[in-house]
Scaffold this motif. Structure first.
Motif, PDB file in Angstrom:
ATOM      1  N   ALA A 113     -81.982   7.139  88.794  1.00  0.00           N
ATOM      2  CA  ALA A 113     -80.511   7.931  89.860  1.00  0.00           C
ATOM      3  C   ALA A 113     -81.291   9.301  90.447  1.00  0.00           C
ATOM      4  CB  ALA A 113     -79.468   8.037  89.174  1.00  0.00           C
ATOM      5  N   ALA A 114     -81.747  10.484  89.504  1.00  0.00           N
ATOM      6  CA  ALA A 114     -81.903  11.825  90.520  1.00  0.00           C
ATOM      7  C   ALA A 114     -83.058  11.566  91.093  1.00  0.00           C
ATOM      8  CB  ALA A 114     -82.457  12.297  88.322  1.00  0.00           C
ATOM      9  N   ILE A 115     -84.082  10.506  90.965  1.00  0.00           N
ATOM     10  CA  ILE A 115     -85.259  10.289  91.689  1.00  0.00           C
ATOM     11  C   ILE A 115     -84.341   9.815  93.640  1.00  0.00           C
ATOM     12  CG2 ILE A 115     -87.459   9.215  92.611  1.00  0.00           C
ATOM     13  CD1 ILE A 115     -87.912   9.880  89.182  1.00  0.00           C
ATOM     14  N   TYR A 116     -84.050   8.420  93.325  1.00  0.00           N
ATOM     15  CA  TYR A 116     -83.458   7.410  94.421  1.00  0.00           C
ATOM     16  C   TYR A 116     -81.756   7.853  95.332  1.00  0.00           C
ATOM     17  CZ  TYR A 116     -83.012   3.501  96.623  1.00  0.00           C
ATOM     18  OH  TYR A 116     -82.837   2.456  98.341  1.00  0.00           O
ATOM     19  N   LEU A 117     -81.196   8.720  93.955  1.00  0.00           N
ATOM     20  CA  LEU A 117     -79.742   8.901  94.412  1.00  0.00           C
ATOM     21  C   LEU A 117     -79.041  10.183  94.497  1.00  0.00           C
ATOM     22  CD1 LEU A 117     -77.587   5.999  92.987  1.00  0.00           C
ATOM     23  CD2 LEU A 117     -78.758   6.280  95.229  1.00  0.00           C
ATOM     24  N   LYS A 118     -80.871  10.844  93.787  1.00  0.00           N
ATOM     25  CA  LYS A 118     -81.049  12.888  94.670  1.00  0.00           C
ATOM     26  C   LYS A 118     -79.410  13.054  93.326  1.00  0.00           C
ATOM     27  CE  LYS A 118     -83.176  12.536  97.481  1.00  0.00           C
ATOM     28  NZ  LYS A 118     -85.450  12.390  97.775  1.00  0.00           N
ATOM     29  N   GLU A 119     -79.496  12.469  92.326  1.00  0.00           N
ATOM     30  CA  GLU A 119     -78.514  12.489  91.106  1.00  0.00           C
ATOM     31  C   GLU A 119     -79.644  14.237  90.747  1.00  0.00           C
ATOM     32  OE1 GLU A 119     -75.754  11.746  90.270  1.00  0.00           O
ATOM     33  OE2 GLU A 119     -75.115  10.160  91.015  1.00  0.00           O
ATOM     34  N   PRO A 120     -78.171  15.312  90.802  1.00  0.00           N
ATOM     35  CA  PRO A 120     -78.694  16.153  89.704  1.00  0.00           C
ATOM     36  C   PRO A 120     -79.192  16.189  88.131  1.00  0.00           C
ATOM     37  CG  PRO A 120     -76.144  15.997  90.065  1.00  0.00           C
ATOM     38  CD  PRO A 120     -76.691  15.363  90.311  1.00  0.00           C
ATOM     39  N   ILE A 121     -80.259  17.085  87.731  1.00  0.00           N
ATOM     40  CA  ILE A 121     -80.822  16.914  86.501  1.00  0.00           C
ATOM     41  C   ILE A 121     -80.227  18.216  86.306  1.00  0.00           C
ATOM     42  CG2 ILE A 121     -83.165  16.892  85.387  1.00  0.00           C
ATOM     43  CD1 ILE A 121     -82.926  13.817  86.317  1.00  0.00           C
ATOM     44  N   THR A 122     -79.944  17.766  84.542  1.00  0.00           N
ATOM     45  CA  THR A 122     -79.279  19.505  84.617  1.00  0.00           C
ATOM     46  C   THR A 122     -79.943  19.368  82.693  1.00  0.00           C
ATOM     47  OG1 THR A 122     -77.168  17.697  82.937  1.00  0.00           O
ATOM     48  CG2 THR A 122     -76.773  19.177  85.158  1.00  0.00           C
ATOM     49  N   GLY A 123     -79.659  20.813  82.384  1.00  0.00           N
ATOM     50  CA  GLY A 123     -79.795  20.453  80.730  1.00  0.00           C
ATOM     51  C   GLY A 123     -79.516  19.591  80.138  1.00  0.00           C
ATOM     52  N   LYS A 124     -77.866  19.229  80.387  1.00  0.00           N
ATOM     53  CA  LYS A 124     -77.450  18.296  78.972  1.00  0.00           C
ATOM     54  C   LYS A 124     -78.451  16.975  79.297  1.00  0.00           C
ATOM     55  CE  LYS A 124     -73.189  18.112  79.083  1.00  0.00           C
ATOM     56  NZ  LYS A 124     -71.136  18.108  79.036  1.00  0.00           N
ATOM     57  N   LYS A 125     -78.059  16.632  80.586  1.00  0.00           N
ATOM     58  CA  LYS A 125     -78.890  15.372  80.866  1.00  0.00           C
ATOM     59  C   LYS A 125     -80.407  15.083  79.885  1.00  0.00           C
ATOM     60  CE  LYS A 125     -76.994  13.400  84.762  1.00  0.00           C
ATOM     61  NZ  LYS A 125     -77.312  13.714  86.258  1.00  0.00           N
ATOM     62  N   VAL A 126     -80.923  16.200  80.090  1.00  0.00           N
ATOM     63  CA  VAL A 126     -82.180  16.705  79.794  1.00  0.00           C
ATOM     64  C   VAL A 126     -82.461  16.869  77.942  1.00  0.00           C
ATOM     65  CG1 VAL A 126     -84.809  17.777  79.330  1.00  0.00           C
ATOM     66  CG2 VAL A 126     -83.480  18.194  81.981  1.00  0.00           C
ATOM     67  N   PHE A 127     -81.814  17.573  77.816  1.00  0.00           N
ATOM     68  CA  PHE A 127     -81.300  17.217  76.058  1.00  0.00           C
ATOM     69  C   PHE A 127     -80.573  15.715  75.530  1.00  0.00           C
ATOM     70  CE2 PHE A 127     -78.268  17.615  72.240  1.00  0.00           C
ATOM     71  CZ  PHE A 127     -79.411  18.174  71.282  1.00  0.00           C
ATOM     72  N   GLY A 128     -80.169  15.120  76.941  1.00  0.00           N
ATOM     73  CA  GLY A 128     -80.196  13.195  76.628  1.00  0.00           C
ATOM     74  C   GLY A 128     -80.960  12.705  76.379  1.00  0.00           C
ATOM     75  N   ILE A 129     -82.443  12.973  77.247  1.00  0.00           N
ATOM     76  CA  ILE A 129     -83.239  11.911  77.273  1.00  0.00           C
ATOM     77  C   ILE A 129     -83.973  12.121  76.132  1.00  0.00           C
ATOM     78  CG2 ILE A 129     -84.421  11.718  78.402  1.00  0.00           C
ATOM     79  CD1 ILE A 129     -83.673  12.831  81.148  1.00  0.00           C
ATOM     80  N   PHE A 130     -83.880  13.600  75.974  1.00  0.00           N
ATOM     81  CA  PHE A 130     -84.845  13.427  74.185  1.00  0.00           C
ATOM     82  C   PHE A 130     -84.308  12.997  73.000  1.00  0.00           C
ATOM     83  CE2 PHE A 130     -85.392  16.321  71.030  1.00  0.00           C
ATOM     84  CZ  PHE A 130     -87.019  16.539  70.778  1.00  0.00           C
ATOM     85  N   LEU A 131     -83.182  13.356  72.867  1.00  0.00           N
ATOM     86  CA  LEU A 131     -82.294  12.298  72.036  1.00  0.00           C
ATOM     87  C   LEU A 131     -82.716  11.315  71.978  1.00  0.00           C
ATOM     88  CD1 LEU A 131     -79.330  14.233  71.413  1.00  0.00           C
ATOM     89  CD2 LEU A 131     -80.875  14.802  70.065  1.00  0.00           C
ATOM     90  N   GLY A 132     -82.419  10.473  73.247  1.00  0.00           N
ATOM     91  CA  GLY A 132     -82.655   9.249  73.273  1.00  0.00           C
ATOM     92  C   GLY A 132     -84.050   8.461  73.022  1.00  0.00           C
ATOM     93  N   SER A 133     -84.743   9.355  73.032  1.00  0.00           N
ATOM     94  CA  SER A 133     -86.666   8.825  73.268  1.00  0.00           C
ATOM     95  C   SER A 133     -87.011   8.892  71.522  1.00  0.00           C
ATOM     96  CB  SER A 133     -86.823  10.344  74.184  1.00  0.00           C
ATOM     97  OG  SER A 133     -86.556   9.955  75.184  1.00  0.00           O
ATOM     98  N   ILE A 134     -86.374  10.216  71.130  1.00  0.00           N
ATOM     99  CA  ILE A 134     -87.181  10.014  69.996  1.00  0.00           C
ATOM    100  C   ILE A 134     -86.610   9.248  69.197  1.00  0.00           C
ATOM    101  CG2 ILE A 134     -86.706  11.359  67.736  1.00  0.00           C
ATOM    102  CD1 ILE A 134     -88.618  12.446  69.773  1.00  0.00           C
ATOM    103  N   GLY A 135     -84.942   8.389  69.407  1.00  0.00           N
ATOM    104  CA  GLY A 135     -84.629   7.577  68.904  1.00  0.00           C
ATOM    105  C   GLY A 135     -85.376   6.471  69.168  1.00  0.00           C
TER     106      GLY A 135
END
Length: 309
Positions: A113-135
């Protein structure tokens, strides 16, 4: 919250519960004479029939030729690749692992969505991606060298993940197309396309399967996958897609592993240990953080409000 939003949330909750039950049901069928290819073709063809029958009672809609073409590509991402890869993965891994992998969809959806719909990437989203990826990595790496279907397997987990990535692309890219037509119109065309596309791959497997030796309870599992996990679940999820943004829609995937884990452990076809528990906590935390972040529309609305003040 508007009444329409409540309707969307309830529909997505129902779909998530049905999909959660589908993992142990599908696994039982795959363990007892039904191959992954068989199950996928049964699911696609039977669902197409169900939706064409339902279309008799639904409002009649004309689908433009261009939209019919776009629905074909939506079908590849939202049905063929999603269901095919997930079912093949479920045949190799445990239903608990398969269900856990579905919870990563919100994170993948957010990136797309960040690429296609231009949804903003925030620090909160980056942290969420990191947690989910580690899981996810914790879950996958814990299965290295495992051969027990109750525990899981790396190839099976990766196939399930690939299926969710395909679905995330579908959710984001075709949101506008989904909003144009009613549920039954969309699904009758998408499952018809998927059944036709998959026939060349399923014909041989179907021709060599001895269906006469398959016990009735297995056919019951197959019937649930078709009617509950496909027909009714897809009806409900489309209702949610029409009213809620993609990341919120995909958030409901975290209900699936809860339902799947409880049922799978109770009937003895899977196990749930400390490592899986840690993986679930990390993935859920990542999904929660991502879905709590604001959308581009919400941020623009807040900015406009500050400008007025």
């Amino acid at each position: 919250m508007k009444l329409q939003n409540y309707k969307g949330h309830l529909a997505l909750l129902g779909a998530a519960i049905m999909w959660g039950l589908m993992c142990p049901m599908g696994k039982e069928a795959l363990k007892n004479g039904i191959s992954g290819v068989d199950l996928v073709e049964f699911r696609m063809t039977s669902a197409a029939i169900c939706f064409w029958i339902a279309s008799i009672f639904a409002p009649k809609e004309h689908v433009k030729p261009h939209d019919l073409l776009m629905l074909f590509f939506a079908t590849l991402l939202g049905v063929v690749f999603n269901q095919g890869l997930f079912t093949f993965g479920l045949a190799l891994t445990s239903p608990v692992d398969a269900a856990i992998m579905t919870t990563l969809t919100p994170i993948v959806t957010m990136i797309i969505a960040a690429i296609y719909l231009k949804e903003p990437i925030t620090g909160k989203k980056v942290f969420g991606i990191f947690l989910g990826s580690i899981g996810a990595l914790t879950l996958i790496l814990s299965n290295q060298g495992a051969s027990d279907g109750k525990v899981g397997s790396v190839p099976g987990d990766l196939l399930c993940l690939a299926g969710q990535i395909s679905y995330a692309f579908y959710l984001t890219i075709f949101k506008g197309l989904i909003a144009k037509y009613n549920v039954v119109t969309l699904m009758k065309w998408m499952f018809t396309y998927s059944a036709i596309v998959f026939i060349p791959f399923s014909y041989h497997a179907l021709s060599v399967t001895d269906f006469s030796v398959i016990p009735p309870f297995v056919w019951g599992c197959v019937a649930y996958v078709i009617v509950g996990g496909t027909f009714f679940a897809y009806l409900l999820v489309i209702v949610g897609q029409k009213t809620l943004r993609p990341t919120v829609v995909s958030m409901y995937n975290y209900v699936q592993p809860i339902v799947s884990t409880i049922v799978s452990v109770l009937i003895g076809i899977s196990v749930f240990g400390i490592v899986k528990g840690i993986a679930v906590v990390l993935v859920f935390a990542g999904v929660y953080v991502v879905t709590q972040s604001k959308s581009r529309t919400e941020m623009l609305a807040e900015h406009a409000a500050r400008e007025r003040d």
